[in-house]
Structures are given as C-alpha cells and as structure tokens.
Design an enzyme around this catalytic site. Structure first.
Site, PDB file in Angstrom:
ATOM      1  N   ARG A   1       0.871  -1.217  -0.064  1.00  0.00           N
ATOM      2  CA  ARG A   1       0.079  -0.227   0.137  1.00  0.00           C
ATOM      3  C   ARG A   1       0.850   1.316   0.033  1.00  0.00           C
ATOM      4  O   ARG A   1       2.037   1.188   0.295  1.00  0.00           O
ATOM      5  CB  ARG A   1      -0.741   0.009   1.199  1.00  0.00           C
ATOM      6  CG  ARG A   1      -2.064  -0.850   1.106  1.00  0.00           C
ATOM      7  CD  ARG A   1      -2.792  -1.226   2.276  1.00  0.00           C
ATOM      8  NE  ARG A   1      -2.117  -1.805   3.495  1.00  0.00           N
ATOM      9  CZ  ARG A   1      -2.304  -1.907   4.841  1.00  0.00           C
ATOM     10  NH1 ARG A   1      -3.681  -1.453   4.985  1.00  0.00           N
ATOM     11  NH2 ARG A   1      -1.931  -2.463   5.700  1.00  0.00           N
TER      12      ARG A   1
ATOM     13  N   HIS B   1      -0.924   1.130  16.232  1.00  0.00           N
ATOM     14  CA  HIS B   1      -1.285  -0.053  17.203  1.00  0.00           C
ATOM     15  C   HIS B   1      -0.122  -0.247  18.145  1.00  0.00           C
ATOM     16  O   HIS B   1       0.317  -1.323  18.232  1.00  0.00           O
ATOM     17  CB  HIS B   1      -1.397  -1.164  16.350  1.00  0.00           C
ATOM     18  CG  HIS B   1      -2.655  -1.197  15.265  1.00  0.00           C
ATOM     19  ND1 HIS B   1      -3.832  -1.364  15.527  1.00  0.00           N
ATOM     20  CD2 HIS B   1      -2.517  -0.917  13.713  1.00  0.00           C
ATOM     21  CE1 HIS B   1      -4.737  -1.272  14.498  1.00  0.00           C
ATOM     22  NE2 HIS B   1      -3.702  -0.966  13.272  1.00  0.00           N
TER      23      HIS B   1
ATOM     24  N   LYS C   1       1.717   1.767   7.610  1.00  0.00           N
ATOM     25  CA  LYS C   1       1.984   0.944   8.570  1.00  0.00           C
ATOM     26  C   LYS C   1       2.911   1.652   9.702  1.00  0.00           C
ATOM     27  O   LYS C   1       3.491   2.573   9.276  1.00  0.00           O
ATOM     28  CB  LYS C   1       2.276  -0.519   7.979  1.00  0.00           C
ATOM     29  CG  LYS C   1       1.395  -1.397   7.626  1.00  0.00           C
ATOM     30  CD  LYS C   1       0.169  -1.615   8.605  1.00  0.00           C
ATOM     31  CE  LYS C   1       0.477  -2.437   9.649  1.00  0.00           C
ATOM     32  NZ  LYS C   1      -0.847  -2.689  10.375  1.00  0.00           N
TER      33      LYS C   1
ATOM     34  N   ASP D   1      -3.029  -7.428  15.329  1.00  0.00           N
ATOM     35  CA  ASP D   1      -2.228  -6.188  15.185  1.00  0.00           C
ATOM     36  C   ASP D   1      -2.556  -5.236  16.691  1.00  0.00           C
ATOM     37  O   ASP D   1      -1.708  -4.537  17.129  1.00  0.00           O
ATOM     38  CB  ASP D   1      -2.453  -5.320  14.210  1.00  0.00           C
ATOM     39  CG  ASP D   1      -3.875  -4.867  13.794  1.00  0.00           C
ATOM     40  OD1 ASP D   1      -4.705  -5.351  14.791  1.00  0.00           O
ATOM     41  OD2 ASP D   1      -4.278  -4.304  12.753  1.00  0.00           O
TER      42      ASP D   1
ATOM     43  N   TYR E   1      -1.055   4.502  10.802  1.00  0.00           N
ATOM     44  CA  TYR E   1      -1.441   3.380  11.697  1.00  0.00           C
ATOM     45  C   TYR E   1      -0.396   3.007  12.695  1.00  0.00           C
ATOM     46  O   TYR E   1       0.736   2.832  12.220  1.00  0.00           O
ATOM     47  CB  TYR E   1      -2.109   2.187  11.031  1.00  0.00           C
ATOM     48  CG  TYR E   1      -3.227   2.025  10.222  1.00  0.00           C
ATOM     49  CD1 TYR E   1      -4.442   2.220  10.938  1.00  0.00           C
ATOM     50  CD2 TYR E   1      -3.483   1.953   8.710  1.00  0.00           C
ATOM     51  CE1 TYR E   1      -5.701   2.415  10.351  1.00  0.00           C
ATOM     52  CE2 TYR E   1      -4.700   2.136   8.046  1.00  0.00           C
ATOM     53  CZ  TYR E   1      -5.799   2.210   8.611  1.00  0.00           C
ATOM     54  OH  TYR E   1      -7.198   2.238   8.170  1.00  0.00           O
TER      55      TYR E   1
END
Length: 368
Positions: free
Chosen positions: A15, A96, A75, A270, A94
């Site tokens: 991505r 997490h 990510k 995740d 992102y």
C-alpha cells in the site's frame, strides 16, 4: 507544510500513504509533497503519475524523512524508520502501539508527535479511519479461512457452503463491528452456517435484521464462545477495543478441542490478538499450526489487496492530512475535538492513557 510519503517497507506491504489524487489536493492547498521513488509500484502507479499531480520524487527513505515535516504512511514505522524520526516530525499513520512496547518506546525516544489513524474517534464512538481497512480485513478473513480449510492448504477439506446433501461449514465470528460484519457478509454469501457473538444486544438485533434471521446470534460470554469454537470449522476473531490491547477470548484449551484441520483467523492480531494461541505472521509466511489447528494471523491483511486498500484509505485519511498540514497538530486538535484522541505521542510524551496502561509506560496528559 512539507509532506513526505515514503515507500512502505514492512513485509509484503504494497500500500501507499497517498495516491496521486491526494498529492494533488495537498499541493493545491499550498503544501510541498515529496515521495520516495517507487512509492506506488505495488499498486501500479508510476512516479510520473505522482509527479503529474505535483509531487516531487526523492531517491531514498532517508531523503524523504530528512526533507519532510509531516510523514504520511500506512503502517507503523519499522526500526530503520524509527531511527530517522526527529522531534520536528509529525507522524501520521496506523500505529497500534498497545501491542508493541518496543515500537512505542522508540517513537517516544525520537521526540516526534504521532497521530494514529486507528484512534481518531467520532463522538458516536466510530473510528472513521479504521473503517475501510476493517471492511477489507473482514472480507479477506472469510476468503482466507475458506482457502485454508482446503486439504491442500493443511485444512480438514471442507467447502464453506457445502453442496446439496452435505453439511455446510460452521463459521463462528466473534465481534460484530465493521470487520466482523464484513466477515459475516462474505460467510453468508458463501452459504456457510454462521454464528456471530457480540457484547451488544442491540448490535446482535441489528445483525439478525440485516441477515433476515438466517444466522445465529449469541451474546458473547465464555460459555457461548467455548461452545461455538469447539464446534466450528472456521473461527474469525474480530474484536476491537479502541487504542487498547484486544481481550483474549479464545483460550488454548478451546483450540485444543477443535477438530484437526480447523482454521482460525485473528483480525485483531495487530492489537495483540483475541485468540490465545495467535502470534503475528506475514504474507510471506502467513500460517502456523497449533494443536492441529491452522492459524492465520497476518498483521497487515489489507496489504494483500493494496490497490483497493490504498484508494479506500486515502478517501478517509486525506481530510485529516489536509487539516494537519494547514494548521499543525495543536490548532488542528483545537479546531476539531474528534482529532484529539488520534494523538498518541506529543513531542515524545505518551499521551494516550490506555496504551500507557497496557504497556506499563509513563502517561502524560495531553497539554497543547
């Protein structure tokens, strides 16, 4: 503001942080956008298309980080990216963090300010930047679960929808949020025997209406989870607590009671995972076996369908990227309270309380 879009380097992560349309919008807003050469190669978009949108190409990851003020990614940063973060950087991706103490400490040490897509939260509790990837991951969970039930993939050799005269596969989906609902849509479409569990009686009623009473809905508790898991061919964990570690709902003992060749897919991996026996895997080596049960626990599932995922992601992240670029993080958070929960670290301080609790790290209340 100077915006940088590096090429993703996580295993099989194809991505991109922005598509050319997003780059064009930021440039038209008056910002500079630099992208790493080849950033769109995984989604079939050339450097020339990014340049036509007004972006400027840089040859390396290091060049993008050095040149930029705001880093737009997909990510969480990998170790060599964390080493490039500086106090002036605004990291937008992102994260997490609740599942990774080393990552969190690295970002804190860098002194940067980080905004997590997955914790930007509307007043109604919805997570707008998580929705499209949850949709993708939910739909993929059923697809990959059906695939790994095949005998040639190590499964028990069961077709999800069966055929006339032969029973359908039993599928249990834990959690009826966006990911769980999309997993259910796919499983119902393939004509499996589906049971869904959730803590919200209201949500279970909505699922019953949505699928016209063609599935089984159960309130989520230890007894119901165990009964469903041990009888299932495929179990999909789709549990989410915003910004926090996922609760462990499926135990090793439950896994041990499943038939050999059964499959579990943990979408929540995740965030630490909701299945005790799960651990993060990659697209390169997506599965492992515990007690004769196949486990699929890829932490970046949407990376396998990067074109769909990147366009869907830019659709929702661009709004806040524009706000950040125009106002900076302080004024952006003050102008839109929804944005406040997205800030995970601020100038090196950990300002997201649940992450601090989960990881036993110092918490600093956010003071803009």
């Amino acid at each position: 503001m100077i915006v940088g879009v590096p090429k993703e380097i996580k295993n099989n992560e194809n991505r991109a942080g922005l598509v050319p349309g997003g780059v064009r919008q930021l440039v038209e807003d008056g910002h500079e956008v630099y992208f790493q050469a080849g950033v769109g190669s995984g989604i079939g978009i050339s450097d020339e298309e990014y340049e036509a949108a007004g972006g400027k190409s840089l040859p390396s990851l290091e060049d993008v980080f050095e040149k930029s003020e705001m880093i737009v990614k997909v990510k969480e940063p990998q170790p060599n990216e964390i080493a490039l973060l500086r106090p002036h950087h605004l990291l937008y991706t992102y994260l997490h963090l609740a599942a990774d103490k080393e990552l969190t400490e690295g970002i804190m040490k860098s002194g940067c300010t980080s905004i997590a897509y997955e914790t930007i939260q509307e007043t109604n509790g919805s997570l707008p930047l998580l929705v499209p990837m949850s949709e993708v991951a939910g739909r993929m969970a059923t697809q990959v679960g059906a695939q790994y039930l095949q005998a040639n993939k190590g499964g028990k050799g069961v077709l999800l929808g069966g055929v006339p005269g032969v029973r359908r596969a039993k599928v249990t989906i834990i959690g009826c949020g966006v990911a769980g609902t999309n997993a259910t849509k796919m499983a119902m479409g393939l004509e499996a025997d589906v049971t869904v569990l959730d803590l919200s009686a209201k949500r279970l009623a909505e699922m019953d209406d949505l699928f016209e009473n063609r599935l089984t809905t159960l309130f989520s508790n230890a007894q119901h989870i165990e009964e469903c898991v041990v009888q299932s061919d495929l179990v999909i964990g789709a549990v989410l607590v915003p910004g926090a570690k996922a609760p462990r709902l499926v135990t090793r003992d439950m896994i041990r009671q499943m038939e050999p060749g059964s499959v579990v897919v943990d979408i929540a991996v995740d965030q630490g995972g909701c299945i005790e026996t799960c651990k993060p895997t990659t697209h390169e080596n997506p599965t492992f076996v515990v007690d004769d049960v196949v486990h699929y626990c890829v932490a970046n599932m949407p990376g396998a369908v990067p074109k769909t995922s990147t366009f869907a992601l830019t659709n929702v992240t661009l709004k806040y990227a524009r706000l950040l670029a125009r106002l900076g993080v302080d004024k952006a958070a003050q102008s839109d309270p929804v944005f406040l929960k997205g800030i995970n670290t601020y100038k090196g301080d950990l300002v997201y309380e649940q992450v601090a609790k989960d990881l036993d790290l110092p918490y600093t209340p956010l003071s803009l």
